[in-house]
Scaffold this motif. Structure first.
Motif, short mmCIF file in Angstrom:
data_model
loop_
_atom_site.label_atom_id
_atom_site.label_comp_id
_atom_site.label_asym_id
_atom_site.label_seq_id
_atom_site.Cartn_x
_atom_site.Cartn_y
_atom_site.Cartn_z
N ALA A 47 27.80 -66.58 5.34
CA ALA A 47 26.79 -66.56 4.29
C ALA A 47 26.05 -65.22 4.27
CB ALA A 47 25.80 -67.70 4.49
N PHE A 48 25.53 -64.90 3.10
CA PHE A 48 24.79 -63.65 2.95
C PHE A 48 23.42 -63.76 3.59
CE2 PHE A 48 21.77 -60.98 0.58
CZ PHE A 48 22.29 -59.73 0.90
N SER A 49 23.05 -62.69 4.27
CA SER A 49 21.73 -62.55 4.86
C SER A 49 21.25 -61.13 4.61
CB SER A 49 21.78 -62.81 6.37
OG SER A 49 20.60 -62.35 7.00
N PRO A 50 19.96 -60.94 4.37
CA PRO A 50 19.44 -59.58 4.21
C PRO A 50 19.75 -58.68 5.40
CG PRO A 50 17.81 -61.17 3.47
CD PRO A 50 18.92 -61.96 4.11
N ASP A 51 19.99 -59.27 6.56
CA ASP A 51 20.33 -58.47 7.74
C ASP A 51 21.62 -57.67 7.53
OD1 ASP A 51 18.11 -59.50 8.99
OD2 ASP A 51 19.22 -61.03 10.11
N LEU A 52 22.51 -58.16 6.65
CA LEU A 52 23.78 -57.48 6.43
C LEU A 52 23.61 -56.11 5.77
CD1 LEU A 52 26.03 -60.47 5.21
CD2 LEU A 52 25.92 -59.43 7.49
N VAL A 53 22.47 -55.89 5.14
CA VAL A 53 22.23 -54.60 4.47
C VAL A 53 20.96 -53.94 4.97
CG1 VAL A 53 23.54 -55.17 2.39
CG2 VAL A 53 21.13 -55.80 2.53
N ALA A 54 20.44 -54.43 6.09
CA ALA A 54 19.15 -53.93 6.59
C ALA A 54 19.21 -52.45 6.97
CB ALA A 54 18.70 -54.76 7.79
N ASP A 55 20.41 -51.95 7.32
CA ASP A 55 20.53 -50.55 7.72
C ASP A 55 20.89 -49.63 6.56
OD1 ASP A 55 23.06 -51.53 7.35
OD2 ASP A 55 23.94 -50.53 9.09
N GLN A 56 20.91 -50.15 5.35
CA GLN A 56 21.27 -49.37 4.17
C GLN A 56 20.03 -48.76 3.51
OE1 GLN A 56 24.59 -48.85 3.13
NE2 GLN A 56 24.89 -49.74 5.18
N PRO A 57 20.21 -47.69 2.72
CA PRO A 57 19.07 -47.13 1.98
C PRO A 57 18.43 -48.19 1.09
CG PRO A 57 20.96 -45.65 1.89
CD PRO A 57 21.45 -46.92 2.50
N GLU A 58 17.15 -48.03 0.84
CA GLU A 58 16.40 -49.05 0.10
C GLU A 58 17.02 -49.39 -1.25
OE1 GLU A 58 13.99 -50.98 -2.69
OE2 GLU A 58 14.44 -48.83 -2.88
N PRO A 59 17.49 -48.44 -2.07
CA PRO A 59 18.09 -48.82 -3.35
C PRO A 59 19.34 -49.69 -3.18
CG PRO A 59 17.50 -46.51 -3.38
CD PRO A 59 17.35 -46.97 -1.95
N VAL A 60 20.12 -49.44 -2.13
CA VAL A 60 21.30 -50.27 -1.87
C VAL A 60 20.87 -51.69 -1.48
CG1 VAL A 60 23.36 -50.54 -0.44
CG2 VAL A 60 22.66 -48.26 -1.18
N GLN A 61 19.87 -51.79 -0.62
CA GLN A 61 19.34 -53.10 -0.27
C GLN A 61 18.84 -53.84 -1.52
OE1 GLN A 61 16.66 -53.41 3.12
NE2 GLN A 61 17.22 -51.33 3.78
N ARG A 62 18.16 -53.11 -2.38
CA ARG A 62 17.60 -53.71 -3.60
C ARG A 62 18.71 -54.29 -4.47
NH1 ARG A 62 15.75 -49.52 -7.48
NH2 ARG A 62 14.98 -48.60 -5.54
N TYR A 63 19.81 -53.56 -4.59
CA TYR A 63 20.93 -54.05 -5.39
C TYR A 63 21.48 -55.36 -4.81
CZ TYR A 63 25.74 -54.69 -6.88
OH TYR A 63 26.91 -55.25 -7.33
N PHE A 64 21.77 -55.38 -3.51
CA PHE A 64 22.37 -56.58 -2.92
C PHE A 64 21.40 -57.76 -2.90
CE2 PHE A 64 25.55 -53.62 -1.12
CZ PHE A 64 26.69 -54.31 -1.48
N LEU A 65 20.13 -57.51 -2.63
CA LEU A 65 19.17 -58.62 -2.59
C LEU A 65 18.97 -59.22 -3.97
CD1 LEU A 65 16.53 -57.17 -0.10
CD2 LEU A 65 18.30 -58.88 0.35
N HIS A 66 19.22 -58.42 -5.02
CA HIS A 66 19.17 -58.96 -6.37
C HIS A 66 20.46 -59.68 -6.73
CE1 HIS A 66 18.00 -59.16 -10.64
NE2 HIS A 66 19.24 -58.81 -10.91
#
Length: 276
Positions: A47-66
């Protein structure tokens, strides 16, 4: 004598029709088999978790969390139904379009009906396992396009990667995708499909919604119709959430995006999306 001629002509027409029906049945069976190979064998359990993109730049995190809600199972394929319009050249009229597509980690199959009445074309476009083909027929019987070549295959690889915004789970860094942020609203994903490297640029808003994507795609939309890497992409006007995934559902796409040569030939609305 006339009766014999008419009988002979009728017999030849019947034989030709039977031959076309046999060819069409064979083509349909081929597409069905490819479709089956693209379907995931087992359901995903991760399953998806924000931890999977926690080390990415903020705009990348923003895309996946959306794009992916926490707890959503990470799909390996998506089944889409769509309707809209398509045209084959800038000076041609738009034709109504209905299509379904299976997009997976290793390729796609797109089955479509375009046009209407006496000018309706039916067929499919696909890529998987290093092979691809485009085949369309008038009324599903009379062959109009039957293309397969190294250039077409390379172009189809680009299409397969370029449409992964409809399957954001396979764009995660854990799937071998390298991300970078160009600025606060521009991010780039670099990946390879069957040894063909492709970098896709996404433009997102402050909430992470995808507004535009672009990449260099192999195609012959040049002045002398030779193949080259050409800017290709889409612009997205609406989105919808299906099973935890928020994806673009209204779009237009074409060659030479972001230039005065832009040729938009594809406009669709996604009606359904089922993640597998």
């Amino acid at each position: 004598m006339l009766a014999k001629i008419l009988f002979l002509v009728g017999s030849l027409v019947a034989i030709a029709l039977i031959a076309l029906l046999i060819i069409q049945a064979k083509n349909n069976a081929e597409i069905a088999q490819i479709w089956q190979t693209l379907e995931p064998r087992t359901p995903s359990i991760e399953a998806f978790s924000p931890d999977l993109v926690a080390d990415q730049p903020e705009p990348v995190q923003r895309y996946f969390l959306h794009a992916i809600a926490p707890g959503t199972l990470l799909a390996n394929a998506v089944y889409l139904t769509m309707k809209g319009s398509i045209r084959l050249a800038p000076n041609q009229d738009w034709m109504p379009l209905q299509a379904e597509e299976l997009l997976s980690t290793v390729g796609f199959v797109w089955q479509a009906k375009a046009g209407q009445g006496m000018l309706q074309m039916q067929g499919a476009d696909y890529y998987t396992a290093g092979t691809g083909r485009m085949r369309f027929s008038l009324w599903g019987l009379l062959p109009v396009v039957n293309a397969q070549s190294p250039d077409l295959i390379r172009s189809a690889i680009g299409r397969s990667v370029g449409e992964l915004f409809w399957l954001p789970s396979v764009l995660l860094p854990q799937r071998g995708v390298s991300w970078q942020a160009i600025d606060d609203n521009t991010i780039q994903a670099s990946l390879a499909l069957d040894n063909e490297p492709i970098t896709v640029t996404f433009v997102i808003d402050n909430q992470g919604r995808l507004l535009k994507s672009s990449f260099l795609r192999w195609g012959d939309q040049t002045e002398d119709q030779h193949y080259a890497n050409i800017p290709f992409g889409g612009k997205y006007q609406a989105e919808q959430t299906f099973g935890g995934y928020t994806i673009p559902t209204q779009m237009g796409a074409g060659w030479w995006i972001d230039s005065d040569r832009y040729f938009e030939f594809f406009r669709v609305t996604i009606e359904q999306a089922a993640f597998l």
